[in-house]
Design a protein around this motif. Sequence first.
Motif, PDB file in Angstrom:
ATOM      1  N   GLY A   1      19.631   5.388 -43.002  1.00 33.23           N
ATOM      2  CA  GLY A   1      19.951   5.898 -44.336  1.00 33.23           C
ATOM      3  C   GLY A   1      18.910   6.856 -44.873  1.00 33.23           C
ATOM      4  O   GLY A   1      19.174   7.632 -45.794  1.00 33.23           O
ATOM      5  N   ALA A   2      17.707   6.807 -44.317  1.00 38.79           N
ATOM      6  CA  ALA A   2      16.641   7.702 -44.776  1.00 38.79           C
ATOM      7  C   ALA A   2      16.771   9.101 -44.179  1.00 38.79           C
ATOM      8  O   ALA A   2      16.071  10.024 -44.597  1.00 38.79           O
ATOM      9  N   LEU A   3      17.682   9.254 -43.203  1.00 34.89           N
ATOM     10  CA  LEU A   3      17.751  10.520 -42.467  1.00 34.89           C
ATOM     11  C   LEU A   3      17.882  11.770 -43.348  1.00 34.89           C
ATOM     12  O   LEU A   3      17.140  12.738 -43.151  1.00 34.89           O
ATOM     13  N   PRO A   4      18.806  11.789 -44.336  1.00 37.19           N
ATOM     14  CA  PRO A   4      18.906  13.024 -45.138  1.00 37.19           C
ATOM     15  C   PRO A   4      17.601  13.358 -45.874  1.00 37.19           C
ATOM     16  O   PRO A   4      17.178  14.524 -45.876  1.00 37.19           O
ATOM     17  N   ARG A   5      16.970  12.351 -46.460  1.00 35.13           N
ATOM     18  CA  ARG A   5      15.713  12.606 -47.164  1.00 35.13           C
ATOM     19  C   ARG A   5      14.626  13.065 -46.196  1.00 35.13           C
ATOM     20  O   ARG A   5      13.886  14.005 -46.468  1.00 35.13           O
TER      21      ARG A   5
ATOM     22  N   VAL B   1      17.068  -3.765 -32.299  1.00 35.83           N
ATOM     23  CA  VAL B   1      16.939  -2.591 -31.438  1.00 35.83           C
ATOM     24  C   VAL B   1      18.009  -1.569 -31.822  1.00 35.83           C
ATOM     25  O   VAL B   1      19.184  -1.897 -31.913  1.00 35.83           O
ATOM     26  N   PHE B   2      17.583  -0.368 -32.092  1.00 32.50           N
ATOM     27  CA  PHE B   2      18.537   0.697 -32.416  1.00 32.50           C
ATOM     28  C   PHE B   2      17.831   2.025 -32.210  1.00 32.50           C
ATOM     29  O   PHE B   2      16.601   2.093 -32.161  1.00 32.50           O
ATOM     30  N   ASP B   3      18.625   3.081 -32.095  1.00 31.74           N
ATOM     31  CA  ASP B   3      18.046   4.413 -31.905  1.00 31.74           C
ATOM     32  C   ASP B   3      17.755   5.050 -33.255  1.00 31.74           C
ATOM     33  O   ASP B   3      18.611   5.054 -34.133  1.00 31.74           O
ATOM     34  N   VAL B   4      16.557   5.583 -33.398  1.00 34.27           N
ATOM     35  CA  VAL B   4      16.235   6.340 -34.604  1.00 34.27           C
ATOM     36  C   VAL B   4      16.895   7.708 -34.482  1.00 34.27           C
ATOM     37  O   VAL B   4      16.762   8.370 -33.445  1.00 34.27           O
ATOM     38  N   PRO B   5      17.631   8.132 -35.523  1.00 34.94           N
ATOM     39  CA  PRO B   5      18.320   9.421 -35.412  1.00 34.94           C
ATOM     40  C   PRO B   5      17.327  10.571 -35.233  1.00 34.94           C
ATOM     41  O   PRO B   5      16.172  10.485 -35.665  1.00 34.94           O
ATOM     42  N   GLU B   6      17.806  11.612 -34.611  1.00 29.17           N
ATOM     43  CA  GLU B   6      16.978  12.798 -34.405  1.00 29.17           C
ATOM     44  C   GLU B   6      17.016  13.657 -35.675  1.00 29.17           C
ATOM     45  O   GLU B   6      18.074  13.830 -36.281  1.00 29.17           O
ATOM     46  N   ILE B   7      15.853  14.173 -36.088  1.00 27.92           N
ATOM     47  CA  ILE B   7      15.822  15.043 -37.268  1.00 27.92           C
ATOM     48  C   ILE B   7      16.276  16.442 -36.860  1.00 27.92           C
ATOM     49  O   ILE B   7      15.687  17.051 -35.973  1.00 27.92           O
ATOM     50  N   LYS B   8      17.330  16.921 -37.504  1.00 26.00           N
ATOM     51  CA  LYS B   8      17.814  18.287 -37.240  1.00 26.00           C
ATOM     52  C   LYS B   8      17.237  19.232 -38.289  1.00 26.00           C
ATOM     53  O   LYS B   8      16.618  18.819 -39.254  1.00 26.00           O
ATOM     54  N   ASP B   9      17.496  20.528 -38.123  1.00 23.74           N
ATOM     55  CA  ASP B   9      17.012  21.511 -39.100  1.00 23.74           C
ATOM     56  C   ASP B   9      17.709  21.362 -40.443  1.00 23.74           C
ATOM     57  O   ASP B   9      17.119  21.581 -41.500  1.00 23.74           O
TER      58      ASP B   9
END
Lengths: 510, 239
Positions: A448-452, A5-13
Amino acid sequence: MAAPVFDVPEIKDEIEVPKLQEGAMAHIKTFPAPKATQDFMGYPHELGEDWKERAIDKMGDLLGKYRSLKVFLDACVHCGACTDKCHYYLGTSDPKNMPVARQDLMRQVYRRYFTTAGKLFPKLVGAKDLTQDILGDWYNYYHQCSECRRCSVFCPYGIDTAEITMAGREILNHVGMGQKYSNDILGKVQKIGNNLGLPGPALLDTLEGLEEDVEADTGVAVKLPLDVVGAEVLLITPSADFFSEPHVESLVGYAKVFHAAGISWTLSSYASEAGNFGLFNGNYETMRNVAMRIRDEALRLGAKRIVVGECGHAWRVAYSFWNTLTGIGYGGNDPFSIELQKQLDPAYPQPQHICELTNDLIKSGKIKVDPSANDDLVVTFHDSCNVARGSRMGTEPGGQFTIPRELIKSVVNNFHDMADETIGEATFCCGGGGGVLTDDLLEVRVKGALPRVTALNNVVKEQQVNFLALICAICKAQFTKVLPRYGFDMSMVGGVHQLVSKAIKLDTNP
Amino acid sequence: MVYAGMFYVAALVLVIGLAFKVLDYSRTPAPLKIPTTPAPTTRSGVMYRMAKEVVVFESLFKSNKWIWVFGWLFHFGMFLVLARHLRYFTEPVWLWVNIIQPFGKYASLMMVIGLAGLLARRFLVDRVRYISTPSDILMLVLLIAIGLSGMMMTFVVHTDIVSLKAFFMGLMYLDIQPLPQDPILMVHLALVALLMLIFPISKLLHAPGVFFSPTRNQVDNPREQRHLAKWAARLDQKN
């Protein structure tokens, strides 16, 4: 076990550099390799009484064998240039995921045991005795690195954290702390011939099934040959191409290319894996053993060309290391490499990437394509980290960026790149490379996929991109798993040869 | 004559320490081709890449403009300052040293500003603060102290340059001369000797290290040339 269980980061602009959150990922522990796996690899499966000596001895051994490790551990000045470059730091905020901090986990021990300053003034230079806590940090954070080399692009001394991570995992293996995912795979590939553990008969069955599907679909008898002695091309492709979606669509694409160009080719059941997890573990001998299956098979089948399918780290190993490890390449002046090299056709690069091959065939008019077959798609391309920063295609530096794009643009009409600072040599890893592509590290993979994903989201919003083209089996598996967590449809992911497969004209060259 | 002995020891440690390290680096094999690509495909291309790295800090420029500005001001300033100092070791003074003399004087300002910027980052940027060790900070303080004490003598209280030059020329020709008993000068020289002593055992090894970095100094030609380390070549014999 229950899903983590973990929070998926929010995609920013924009991709934002987060404030430090110490210990944010300290709870991550990838599953340890069991006894049977470690036995096969020749490693212990638990810490023995002499673990500390074993660790320091191994570090000394590696320092003597790898100039990279020695220079990189000495040269860092803690300037901070790399601190905001790792996708795992950007996605997790854990300071130990900053490349320099990840390196320092080993550097603190190196300084204590191998440098004058660290022996005399440990506190001053941040040197520490090796403890089980530090070893635990290694196990944790050396499995939150995908060895993507993005940090090495930005380091003023070219320090490549991947080299440190590989050494760290090798030392961990030597004291009995192997990772289940990577070491299980290394067992399967060395015993059976591929990472999935598919035996030859299953492979044959799959390929026959695919042939029927393609014929039903196109009306053309496109073959997927296996173990053919005397075929011109031996195709080495990641075993995921045989079973996984969307990987298999690319395999069909390769088959259509060979069919349309009239090139005789074969797959191998003995060498049915392009991937080489020996790279991830930093063990030269293991990496060589895995690669040797391909050399042996090329010799047995008498192949004149060795072509590699869509796989990122496999292409790094093939392009950069195969010649060294197995003699697949040119310029050898020793009996071992000459034995193979005299058999290879000097008209082609050895090994050759499937994108190089297909792009050449299209440019020279030997195969015909109709890009309008992909008019329902607006495509972007993700540069796989190992291809981008650890290999090349073609004859010019940067061919690894231009050739796949040339190829894509010849088979689709709508193409848009993601933001410049997220592609080419600055590309962000998918988040699943380097032995991280396992469900026990899902939190690491998603974050780790957040930047992509941020860069992708921008072209989806602004250019209506609806297809992410890939040339890596790990990227494909990672994105199909992770993109839905961010609200994207997993069917927007596929291989470059999936696009080729749709656009290629099979009837022009029967 | 404490200072004479100190400089002999410091010079010896610096030269032998660095020679040992350089020898050690050059003797350690690089078994695999690991240039960070895109990389040059020729030796001359690699020399150009390395020159850009060493002279204009190309990778750092790509990475972070603040570190680049401060780092480059510091290093280029220091380079000019060091070049200017050659006038204390040459007789007659070389023409080009005379030409850069006025620039060298003000380059000390560049150097100290750059160092101050780098020091400030160690406190102000949370990521850099996290990775900084006491030695990282002390190293900057040491260099700033060397720079400031030198600037004191250039711009505020001049020291007896003629006697100082006699001292260093004497050191070079093994004819020991007295050092002017100027406290600022003595602090300046003691700190310089300290820097020389710690050079070979500290992160200052980045200076020789960068030339040995395989990600920067390797030619991208693995398909054309078989690259093989000695210890790895033994594995081929078994097959």
